[in-house]
Scaffold this active site. Structure first.
Site, PDB file in Angstrom:
ATOM      1  N   GLU A   1      -3.285  -3.469  -1.373  1.00  0.00           N
ATOM      2  CA  GLU A   1      -2.200  -3.312  -2.358  1.00  0.00           C
ATOM      3  C   GLU A   1      -1.548  -1.942  -2.246  1.00  0.00           C
ATOM      4  O   GLU A   1      -2.239  -0.905  -2.171  1.00  0.00           O
ATOM      5  CB  GLU A   1      -2.742  -3.512  -3.783  1.00  0.00           C
ATOM      6  CG  GLU A   1      -1.639  -3.348  -4.835  1.00  0.00           C
ATOM      7  CD  GLU A   1      -2.002  -3.832  -6.221  1.00  0.00           C
ATOM      8  OE1 GLU A   1      -3.117  -4.367  -6.408  1.00  0.00           O
ATOM      9  OE2 GLU A   1      -1.159  -3.680  -7.130  1.00  0.00           O
TER      10      GLU A   1
ATOM     11  N   ASP B   1     -11.038 -12.241 -10.697  1.00  0.00           N
ATOM     12  CA  ASP B   1     -11.180 -10.789 -10.704  1.00  0.00           C
ATOM     13  C   ASP B   1     -12.344 -10.377 -11.597  1.00  0.00           C
ATOM     14  O   ASP B   1     -12.473 -10.884 -12.716  1.00  0.00           O
ATOM     15  CB  ASP B   1      -9.900 -10.171 -11.291  1.00  0.00           C
ATOM     16  CG  ASP B   1      -9.144  -9.353 -10.275  1.00  0.00           C
ATOM     17  OD1 ASP B   1      -9.756  -8.905  -9.292  1.00  0.00           O
ATOM     18  OD2 ASP B   1      -7.938  -9.165 -10.474  1.00  0.00           O
TER      19      ASP B   1
HETATM   20  O1  KIV Z   1      -4.912  -8.755 -10.910  1.00  0.00           O
HETATM   21  C1  KIV Z   1      -4.147  -9.117 -10.009  1.00  0.00           C
HETATM   22  O2  KIV Z   1      -3.185  -9.873 -10.240  1.00  0.00           O
HETATM   23  C2  KIV Z   1      -4.400  -8.633  -8.670  1.00  0.00           C
HETATM   24  C3  KIV Z   1      -3.354  -8.890  -7.636  1.00  0.00           C
HETATM   25  C4  KIV Z   1      -2.209  -8.002  -7.879  1.00  0.00           C
HETATM   26  C5  KIV Z   1      -3.875  -8.769  -6.263  1.00  0.00           C
HETATM   27  O3  KIV Z   1      -5.388  -8.032  -8.424  1.00  0.00           O
END
Ligand code: KIV
Length: 305
Positions: free
Chosen positions: A201, A102
């Site tokens: 989501e 991320d």
């Molecule tokens: O940060 C995370 O765990 C996510 C998932 C919920 C898709 O983005």
């Protein structure tokens, strides 16, 4: 040359399929075959190994680690350096799953050059194969730029936790016609930009189904119903390690909180009652050294008398 090591013991009946290395290409193949894609978050080496060895196809080092691992209130505080620390650990535990990282809040919203530099760090320093960015239509140009730099991108639309203050809380998105239209535009923009997958989501099942049918890109749902091409959950949610009431879409598959608490209580009780460590759990002197030591001690005692 395949630079991602592919481990495991070949030839185990029934195991070959789960031992295939997942790539952005195999994700698309799974969508075409209607073969559900599995994804879990992982934030450390041990968990990453277990998740990978269980055959999960995608592992996401989510910025949810802000809450699950670092105890922050939301995902907004976590930094690129904090994320990278975890991505590197997970990289060392993953052999076959596709590894996604991320991009945290502030690492891509300010400036495109900065975003590209940060995305590159996740690949170069962290070993991520895909970076994930929240937002649809408005991120399409940036995503194209990152893909142009040879970095696959995962999109993420619907309830995007980095927008918590704009959304006014963690609210299901796309519940009215305007919202649905925006989500469709977002999904199509990401699809055209060439993302590797789109995380959906917190959106109604019907909307996720429409998006999944509309785009060629695999959709990975979380709180988006069963019609998505795959499902992702936060690892700590499925093992009850989040200290709270989970959202309605979470299914618990184990109780790590109870397991850990019981183990810790057991250790404490054994130490307090002198049950731990036992003689079998202790190291001993070699026979000759013990005999020599006994002789020295006897002589010492005799001299003291
Ligand atoms: O940060 C995370 O765990 C996510 C998932 C919920 C898709 O983005």
């Amino acid at each position: 040359m395949n630079v991602t090591p592919i481990g495991g013991r070949p030839g185990i009946p029934g195991q070959d399929e789960i031992r295939q290395k997942t790539t952005t290409t195999t994700l698309r193949e799974r969508k075409l075959r209607h073969d559900p894609i599995t994804c879990l978050t992982a934030y450390d080496y041990a968990t990453a190994r277990l998740v990978d060895e269980a055959g999960i196809e995608m592992i996401l080092v989510g910025d949810s680690l802000a809450q699950t691992m670092l105890g922050y209130e939301n995902t907004l505080s976590v930094t690129v350096d904090e994320m990278l620390h975890h991505v590197k650990a997970v990289r060392r535990g993953v052999k076959r799953a596709l590894l996604l990282a991320d991009m945290p809040y502030g690492s891509y919203q300010i400036d495109a050059d900065d975003a590209l530099r940060n995305a590159t760090r996740f690949v170069k320093e962290g070993g991520a194969e895909v970076v994930k960015i929240e937002g649809g239509e408005k991120r399409a140009d940036l995503i194209r730029r990152i893909i142009d730099a040879e970095i696959p991108v995962a999109g993420h639309i619907g309830l995007t936790p980095q927008s918590v203050n704009v959304m006014g809380g963690y609210k299901v998105q796309g519940k009215n016609l305007n919202g649905i239209e925006q989500l469709m535009r977002d999904a199509v923009a990401l699809d055209r930009a060439g993302v590797a997958c789109i995380v959906l989501e917190g959106i109604p099942r019907e909307v996720a189904a429409m998006i999944t049918a509309e785009v060629g890109t695999p959709t990975i749902g979380i709180g988006a119903g069963p019609e998505c091409d795959g499902q992702v959950l936060v690892f700590h949610d499925i093992i009850n390690l989040t200290f709270g009431v989970p959202p309605k879409f979470v299914r618990r598959y184990g109780d790590a909180a109870e397991l850990i608490s019981e183990a810790v209580r057991g250790f404490r009780a054994d130490v307090k009652s002198l049950q731990y460590p036992s003689d079998e759990e202790s190291y001993h002197l070699p026979k000759e050294t013990k005999a020599g030591l006994d002789t020295v001690l006897i002589r010492k005692r005799a001299m003291q008398r």
